[in-house]
Design a protein around this motif. Sequence first.
Motif, PDB file in Angstrom:
ATOM      1  N   ILE A 118       0.842  -1.204   0.000  1.00 54.19           N
ATOM      2  CA  ILE A 118       0.000   0.000   0.000  1.00 54.19           C
ATOM      3  C   ILE A 118       0.876   1.252   0.000  1.00 54.19           C
ATOM      4  O   ILE A 118       0.608   2.218  -0.724  1.00 54.19           O
ATOM      5  N   LEU A 119       1.936   1.246   0.800  1.00 57.29           N
ATOM      6  CA  LEU A 119       2.837   2.398   0.873  1.00 57.29           C
ATOM      7  C   LEU A 119       3.496   2.657  -0.478  1.00 57.29           C
ATOM      8  O   LEU A 119       3.616   3.809  -0.915  1.00 57.29           O
ATOM      9  N   VAL A 120       3.890   1.583  -1.157  1.00 55.81           N
ATOM     10  CA  VAL A 120       4.498   1.725  -2.482  1.00 55.81           C
ATOM     11  C   VAL A 120       3.498   2.332  -3.464  1.00 55.81           C
ATOM     12  O   VAL A 120       3.855   3.203  -4.269  1.00 55.81           O
ATOM     13  N   GLN A 121       2.231   1.901  -3.392  1.00 51.21           N
ATOM     14  CA  GLN A 121       1.210   2.443  -4.295  1.00 51.21           C
ATOM     15  C   GLN A 121       1.024   3.937  -4.079  1.00 51.21           C
ATOM     16  O   GLN A 121       0.835   4.703  -5.032  1.00 51.21           O
ATOM     17  N   VAL A 122       1.101   4.367  -2.822  1.00 52.04           N
ATOM     18  CA  VAL A 122       0.968   5.793  -2.513  1.00 52.04           C
ATOM     19  C   VAL A 122       2.140   6.567  -3.123  1.00 52.04           C
ATOM     20  O   VAL A 122       1.956   7.602  -3.773  1.00 52.04           O
ATOM     21  N   PHE A 123       3.362   6.062  -2.917  1.00 53.41           N
ATOM     22  CA  PHE A 123       4.547   6.721  -3.469  1.00 53.41           C
ATOM     23  C   PHE A 123       4.483   6.797  -4.991  1.00 53.41           C
ATOM     24  O   PHE A 123       4.740   7.841  -5.597  1.00 53.41           O
ATOM     25  N   VAL A 124       4.136   5.675  -5.621  1.00 54.41           N
ATOM     26  CA  VAL A 124       4.076   5.625  -7.079  1.00 54.41           C
ATOM     27  C   VAL A 124       3.032   6.607  -7.604  1.00 54.41           C
ATOM     28  O   VAL A 124       3.271   7.333  -8.582  1.00 54.41           O
ATOM     29  N   LEU A 157      11.803  12.128 -17.343  1.00 56.45           N
ATOM     30  CA  LEU A 157      10.463  12.030 -16.751  1.00 56.45           C
ATOM     31  C   LEU A 157       9.647  10.913 -17.395  1.00 56.45           C
ATOM     32  O   LEU A 157       8.994  10.116 -16.704  1.00 56.45           O
ATOM     33  N   LEU A 158       9.683  10.844 -18.727  1.00 58.32           N
ATOM     34  CA  LEU A 158       8.952   9.786 -19.436  1.00 58.32           C
ATOM     35  C   LEU A 158       9.515   8.411 -19.093  1.00 58.32           C
ATOM     36  O   LEU A 158       8.769   7.449 -18.883  1.00 58.32           O
ATOM     37  N   SER A 159      10.852   8.318 -19.030  1.00 62.15           N
ATOM     38  CA  SER A 159      11.497   7.060 -18.661  1.00 62.15           C
ATOM     39  C   SER A 159      11.112   6.645 -17.247  1.00 62.15           C
ATOM     40  O   SER A 159      10.792   5.479 -16.985  1.00 62.15           O
ATOM     41  N   ASP A 160      11.107   7.610 -16.332  1.00 63.87           N
ATOM     42  CA  ASP A 160      10.751   7.317 -14.945  1.00 63.87           C
ATOM     43  C   ASP A 160       9.309   6.836 -14.833  1.00 63.87           C
ATOM     44  O   ASP A 160       9.014   5.898 -14.076  1.00 63.87           O
ATOM     45  N   CYS A 161       8.411   7.475 -15.580  1.00 67.35           N
ATOM     46  CA  CYS A 161       6.997   7.067 -15.559  1.00 67.35           C
ATOM     47  C   CYS A 161       6.840   5.638 -16.051  1.00 67.35           C
ATOM     48  O   CYS A 161       6.103   4.832 -15.459  1.00 67.35           O
ATOM     49  N   LEU A 162       7.528   5.303 -17.125  1.00 71.61           N
ATOM     50  CA  LEU A 162       7.437   3.951 -17.677  1.00 71.61           C
ATOM     51  C   LEU A 162       7.989   2.922 -16.705  1.00 71.61           C
ATOM     52  O   LEU A 162       7.384   1.856 -16.491  1.00 71.61           O
ATOM     53  N   ILE A 163       9.132   3.237 -16.088  1.00 67.37           N
ATOM     54  CA  ILE A 163       9.732   2.322 -15.120  1.00 67.37           C
ATOM     55  C   ILE A 163       8.802   2.112 -13.926  1.00 67.37           C
ATOM     56  O   ILE A 163       8.595   0.975 -13.463  1.00 67.37           O
ATOM     57  N   LEU A 164       8.242   3.188 -13.426  1.00 71.53           N
ATOM     58  CA  LEU A 164       7.341   3.087 -12.271  1.00 71.53           C
ATOM     59  C   LEU A 164       6.117   2.240 -12.593  1.00 71.53           C
ATOM     60  O   LEU A 164       5.709   1.381 -11.802  1.00 71.53           O
TER      61      LEU A 164
END
Length: 309
Positions: free
Chosen positions: A22-28, A61-68
Amino acid sequence: MAYNISLTGGELLMRSINYRLILVQVFVAIFLCINIFLITTFFRKDFFYTTMRYILFAITLLSDCLILLATNSLLIFSYFSLTMKMWLCLIFYILTSVYTFVTPVTLTAMTLERYVAICMPLRHGELCSTRNTMRSILIIHGLSSVPCIVFLCTLLASTSLSFYIQYKVCSVEMFVLHNWQAHIRSAISEFYFLIMCFTIVFSYVKIMKVARAASGEDKKSTWKGLRTVLLHGFQLLLCLIQLWCPFIEAAVLQINFMLFINVRYFNYVTFILAPRCLSPLIYGLRDEKFFLALKYYALCGLYKKHIFT
């Protein structure tokens, strides 16, 4: 690289620590919202998408979004023991593998851009033109694809067609069938690590020399560029440590499963989530022009001062 948690032999243990999921989902969710807002701001002003450092910033930013999105999806699939065909898992692996390298390679390119801007100001317009920026993006993705291509070649040479139609919980470890495959992947990661570290140190030393010789406004601007390079270096260090995490986790798994779960969770938060929140800090808040644009759109146009020149 897919940082997903296998439930084999430890399903009850994972259910008992679902607060972590749940904590990871909040961070993501928070990081994705921030990054999407930054990307939207980037595309609203032509000054940003015609300037090299902002274009490279958008790539991170786009790379980070895809990785997340990819790693979080795999985390959820593994947590609930959802299986998929191995060919689909391989697609996830390719995406995460390539874009795991895209972010640090782009950060290295951004460091070089700062080096050119400060140490070679007369050639900055020529070397960092929009056309050269597009070429740089192709080179970044080409270099980032090399480790994945090498690993795929070793995988295809070691597996049959039946391997790709099996249903399993997706994990990158399933594609490491021999120790020599892990050694090759490790060697490539270490080579990239050394090259990127050398680039960061080289740029820092050169900018430091210019900073000491500069005066007045030039000195202030140069020291700001130096701090940016330092932040890039710290962010790059976190990203590069991420490349070593699978080998650390594999060793820990042989010792204790609970320790493995804790180490993998720590690695995910520290070396995947944390570096992705530094990009908004470096260029979203510290960069004056981008910060003014963010403030302008966040306040729905009520903040009138902007300096897009």
